[in-house]
Design an enzyme around this catalytic site. Structure first.
Site, PDB file in Angstrom:
ATOM      1  N   THR A 103      -1.902  -5.805  -5.731  1.00  0.00           N
ATOM      2  CA  THR A 103      -2.397  -4.520  -5.244  1.00  0.00           C
ATOM      3  C   THR A 103      -2.413  -3.536  -6.415  1.00  0.00           C
ATOM      4  O   THR A 103      -1.353  -3.132  -6.906  1.00  0.00           O
ATOM      5  CB  THR A 103      -1.498  -3.956  -4.122  1.00  0.00           C
ATOM      6  OG1 THR A 103      -1.395  -4.930  -3.080  1.00  0.00           O
ATOM      7  CG2 THR A 103      -2.080  -2.666  -3.570  1.00  0.00           C
ATOM      8  N   LYS A 178      -7.672  -1.978   0.128  1.00  0.00           N
ATOM      9  CA  LYS A 178      -6.238  -2.301   0.235  1.00  0.00           C
ATOM     10  C   LYS A 178      -5.394  -1.024   0.155  1.00  0.00           C
ATOM     11  O   LYS A 178      -4.399  -0.875   0.881  1.00  0.00           O
ATOM     12  CB  LYS A 178      -5.859  -3.285  -0.875  1.00  0.00           C
ATOM     13  CG  LYS A 178      -4.371  -3.573  -0.995  1.00  0.00           C
ATOM     14  CD  LYS A 178      -3.764  -4.205   0.248  1.00  0.00           C
ATOM     15  CE  LYS A 178      -2.265  -4.410   0.089  1.00  0.00           C
ATOM     16  NZ  LYS A 178      -1.604  -4.732   1.364  1.00  0.00           N
ATOM     17  N   LYS A 246       4.325   2.700  -4.761  1.00  0.00           N
ATOM     18  CA  LYS A 246       3.216   2.550  -5.726  1.00  0.00           C
ATOM     19  C   LYS A 246       1.869   2.631  -5.007  1.00  0.00           C
ATOM     20  O   LYS A 246       0.933   3.293  -5.455  1.00  0.00           O
ATOM     21  CB  LYS A 246       3.396   1.206  -6.448  1.00  0.00           C
ATOM     22  CG  LYS A 246       2.278   0.733  -7.339  1.00  0.00           C
ATOM     23  CD  LYS A 246       1.443  -0.395  -6.747  1.00  0.00           C
ATOM     24  CE  LYS A 246       2.173  -1.640  -6.314  1.00  0.00           C
ATOM     25  NZ  LYS A 246       1.341  -2.664  -5.705  1.00  0.00           N
TER      26      LYS A 246
HETATM   27  N1  LIG Z   1       5.712  -8.318  -0.606  1.00  0.00           N
HETATM   28  C1  LIG Z   1       4.741  -8.003   0.215  1.00  0.00           C
HETATM   29  O1  LIG Z   1       4.931  -7.928   1.454  1.00  0.00           O
HETATM   30  C2  LIG Z   1       3.354  -7.751  -0.278  1.00  0.00           C
HETATM   31  C3  LIG Z   1       3.093  -7.427  -1.598  1.00  0.00           C
HETATM   32  N2  LIG Z   1       1.795  -7.165  -1.989  1.00  0.00           N
HETATM   33  C4  LIG Z   1       1.506  -6.855  -3.385  1.00  0.00           C
HETATM   34  O2  LIG Z   1       1.597  -8.089  -4.099  1.00  0.00           O
HETATM   35  C5  LIG Z   1       2.080  -7.866  -5.415  1.00  0.00           C
HETATM   36  C6  LIG Z   1       3.337  -8.706  -5.632  1.00  0.00           C
HETATM   37  O3  LIG Z   1       4.281  -8.326  -4.660  1.00  0.00           O
HETATM   38  P1  LIG Z   1       5.680  -9.085  -4.474  1.00  0.00           P
HETATM   39  O4  LIG Z   1       5.497 -10.534  -4.641  1.00  0.00           O
HETATM   40  O5  LIG Z   1       6.265  -8.555  -3.230  1.00  0.00           O
HETATM   41  O6  LIG Z   1       6.472  -8.474  -5.711  1.00  0.00           O
HETATM   42  P2  LIG Z   1       7.743  -8.998  -6.487  1.00  0.00           P
HETATM   43  O7  LIG Z   1       8.374  -7.753  -7.029  1.00  0.00           O
HETATM   44  O8  LIG Z   1       8.547  -9.927  -5.673  1.00  0.00           O
HETATM   45  O9  LIG Z   1       7.104  -9.833  -7.696  1.00  0.00           O
HETATM   46  C7  LIG Z   1       6.432  -9.196  -8.735  1.00  0.00           C
HETATM   47  C8  LIG Z   1       5.896 -10.216  -9.708  1.00  0.00           C
HETATM   48  O10 LIG Z   1       5.276  -9.504 -10.801  1.00  0.00           O
HETATM   49  C9  LIG Z   1       5.867  -9.968 -12.029  1.00  0.00           C
HETATM   50  N3  LIG Z   1       5.856  -8.910 -13.024  1.00  0.00           N
HETATM   51  C10 LIG Z   1       6.355  -7.666 -12.924  1.00  0.00           C
HETATM   52  N4  LIG Z   1       6.114  -6.960 -14.047  1.00  0.00           N
HETATM   53  C11 LIG Z   1       5.468  -7.818 -14.904  1.00  0.00           C
HETATM   54  C12 LIG Z   1       4.941  -7.679 -16.210  1.00  0.00           C
HETATM   55  N5  LIG Z   1       5.025  -6.543 -16.904  1.00  0.00           N
HETATM   56  N6  LIG Z   1       4.325  -8.756 -16.760  1.00  0.00           N
HETATM   57  C13 LIG Z   1       4.219  -9.903 -16.063  1.00  0.00           C
HETATM   58  N7  LIG Z   1       4.691 -10.098 -14.812  1.00  0.00           N
HETATM   59  C14 LIG Z   1       5.306  -9.049 -14.243  1.00  0.00           C
HETATM   60  C15 LIG Z   1       7.266 -10.394 -11.645  1.00  0.00           C
HETATM   61  O11 LIG Z   1       7.803 -11.221 -12.640  1.00  0.00           O
HETATM   62  P3  LIG Z   1       9.404 -11.392 -12.812  1.00  0.00           P
HETATM   63  O12 LIG Z   1       9.812 -12.428 -11.827  1.00  0.00           O
HETATM   64  O13 LIG Z   1       9.578 -11.801 -14.232  1.00  0.00           O
HETATM   65  O14 LIG Z   1      10.021 -10.044 -12.529  1.00  0.00           O
HETATM   66  C16 LIG Z   1       6.978 -11.106 -10.327  1.00  0.00           C
HETATM   67  O15 LIG Z   1       6.430 -12.375 -10.557  1.00  0.00           O
HETATM   68  C17 LIG Z   1       2.294  -6.353  -5.530  1.00  0.00           C
HETATM   69  O16 LIG Z   1       1.140  -5.777  -6.094  1.00  0.00           O
HETATM   70  C18 LIG Z   1       2.464  -5.908  -4.078  1.00  0.00           C
HETATM   71  O17 LIG Z   1       2.118  -4.556  -3.889  1.00  0.00           O
HETATM   72  C19 LIG Z   1       0.740  -7.250  -1.123  1.00  0.00           C
HETATM   73  C20 LIG Z   1       0.945  -7.583   0.170  1.00  0.00           C
HETATM   74  C21 LIG Z   1       2.262  -7.829   0.697  1.00  0.00           C
HETATM   75  O1  LIG Z   2       1.140  -4.725   1.092  1.00  0.00           O
HETATM   76  C1  LIG Z   2       1.937  -5.024   1.945  1.00  0.00           C
HETATM   77  C2  LIG Z   2       1.605  -5.646   3.200  1.00  0.00           C
HETATM   78  O2  LIG Z   2       2.510  -5.907   4.010  1.00  0.00           O
HETATM   79  O3  LIG Z   2       0.418  -5.894   3.414  1.00  0.00           O
END
Ligand SMILES: NC(=O)C1=CN([C@@H]2O[C@H](COP(=O)(O)OP(=O)(O)OC[C@H]3O[C@@H](n4cnc5c(N)ncnc54)[C@H](OP(=O)(O)O)[C@@H]3O)[C@@H](O)[C@H]2O)C=CC1
Ligand SMILES: O=CC(=O)O
Length: 295
Positions: A103, A178, A246
């Site tokens: 996102t 989104k 965010k």
């Molecule tokens: N969780 C949810 O319910 C939902 C989330 N989203 C969106 O999906 C995305 C991921 O969410 P989610 O899985 O929950 O997040 P997490 O915080 O669990 O995971 C984030 C991921 O991004 C990586 N990351 C962070 N910073 C960097 C960087 N500078 N360079 C490379 N990799 C990086 C992390 O790596 P590392 O492991 O090394 O920290 C990890 O793999 C977000 O944009 C979120 O808004 C969308 C729908 C639902």
């Molecule tokens: O981005 C978060 C979700 O639940 O969708």
């Protein structure tokens, strides 16, 4: 008739969402190979144990795959994975596709899409709605925009990760959609938590409020799912609060750019900022309830 060769797919970012999504690609058996990368390499181990390959850089994944998906935290993570050392851009080439499902805002997505196109690759944005459980169950709602040929090519992957995908047009449309969806979600959660807090202060049972809301026109799965976490003030992360904040921040910036007043979302954003400042960034976004609690 010649058989269509199976795609070699890659996945960057194995957080809460990415691990589950990559696992579903792997489990489906539909792809020639699944190669994963995560900044913290240890997170690749469970998927490698289940049959995935692992690479040390995003470029190495893109180099070995026909299509690479990404699910990264925020705009700076998405940009770092593409433009950083040994990033996606170092290996993307004609015949390869990149699908960023993180996102992010339109500017981030557009910058990535243009850079990929300059190298002859195809780009699709594909943010999702649905949290940890829908990701595990392959029931996400996928909003896609960008290269239509790539969208058609990755239908099998989208069908494995999601229950429905929408093609919304040129790059930027899915990012905007989104953010609108998550702006509504954050505002709803903010209002819900205020209601739960007021009920408690007013000497009412929060469980009764939940039941009453659940029987009327405001019934929704989110209140039913998050209500018990709020009542127990225990917030294991499915959707981390920092990501919801965010999304509100990015939606408000979109509203600013378009001169669209968004007073409700702006107030919700302040509540999420407050909860972040109180140390709840990595808990589930239901922890915005803590912003309603005064000492
Ligand atoms: N969780 C949810 O319910 C939902 C989330 N989203 C969106 O999906 C995305 C991921 O969410 P989610 O899985 O929950 O997040 P997490 O915080 O669990 O995971 C984030 C991921 O991004 C990586 N990351 C962070 N910073 C960097 C960087 N500078 N360079 C490379 N990799 C990086 C992390 O790596 P590392 O492991 O090394 O920290 C990890 O793999 C977000 O944009 C979120 O808004 C969308 C729908 C639902
Ligand atoms: O981005 C978060 C979700 O639940 O969708």
């Amino acid at each position: 008739m010649a058989e269509i060769p199976k795609l070699r797919v890659g996945f960057l970012g194995l957080g809460i969402m990415g691990e589950a999504m990559a696992r579903n690609l792997l489990k489906s058996g539909l792809f020639a190979s699944v190669m994963v990368w995560n900044r913290t390499m240890a997170k690749c181990a469970p998927l490698v144990a289940e049959g995935a390959q692992c690479a040390e850089t995003p470029a190495a994944v893109v180099d070995s795959c026909d299509v690479t998906f990404a699910m990264l935290a925020d705009p700076s993570a998405a940009l770092e994975a593409v433009f950083g050392d040994n990033g996606v851009l170092a290996a993307i080439a004609p015949g390869k596709g990149y699908v960023d499902m993180s996102t992010v805002d339109e500017a981030t997505s557009t910058k990535i899409g243009e850079a990929i196109a300059t190298k002859g690759g195809k780009f699709l944005e594909g943010p999702v709605s649905g949290s940890k459980k829908p990701a595990i169950d392959g029931q996400l709602i996928i909003m896609a925009a960008g290269d239509k040929e790539l969208y058609d090519l990755v239908q099998s992957a989208f069908n494995v990760m999601g229950k429905k995908s929408f093609y919304l047009g040129t790059t930027g449309a899915a990012a905007r959609m989104k953010l609108v969806v998550n702006m509504v979600m954050g505002s709803m959660m903010g209002a819900f938590c205020e209601g739960m807090a007021l009920a408690d202060k007013a000497g009412l049972e929060q469980s009764a409020l939940l039941e009453i809301l659940g029987l009327g026109a405001m019934a929704n799965p989110m209140f039913a799912l998050k209500g018990p976490a709020i009542m127990s003030r225990n917030y294991p992360p499915a959707f981390p609060l920092k990501h919801q904040q965010k999304d509100l921040r990015l939606a408000l910036a979109l509203g600013d750019a378009l001169n669209q007043p968004l007073p409700v979302a702006a107030a919700a954003n302040e509540a999420f900022k407050n909860a972040k400042a109180k140390g709840h960034a990595d808990e589930d976004f239901a922890a915005v309830y803590e912003a309603t609690q005064q000492k």
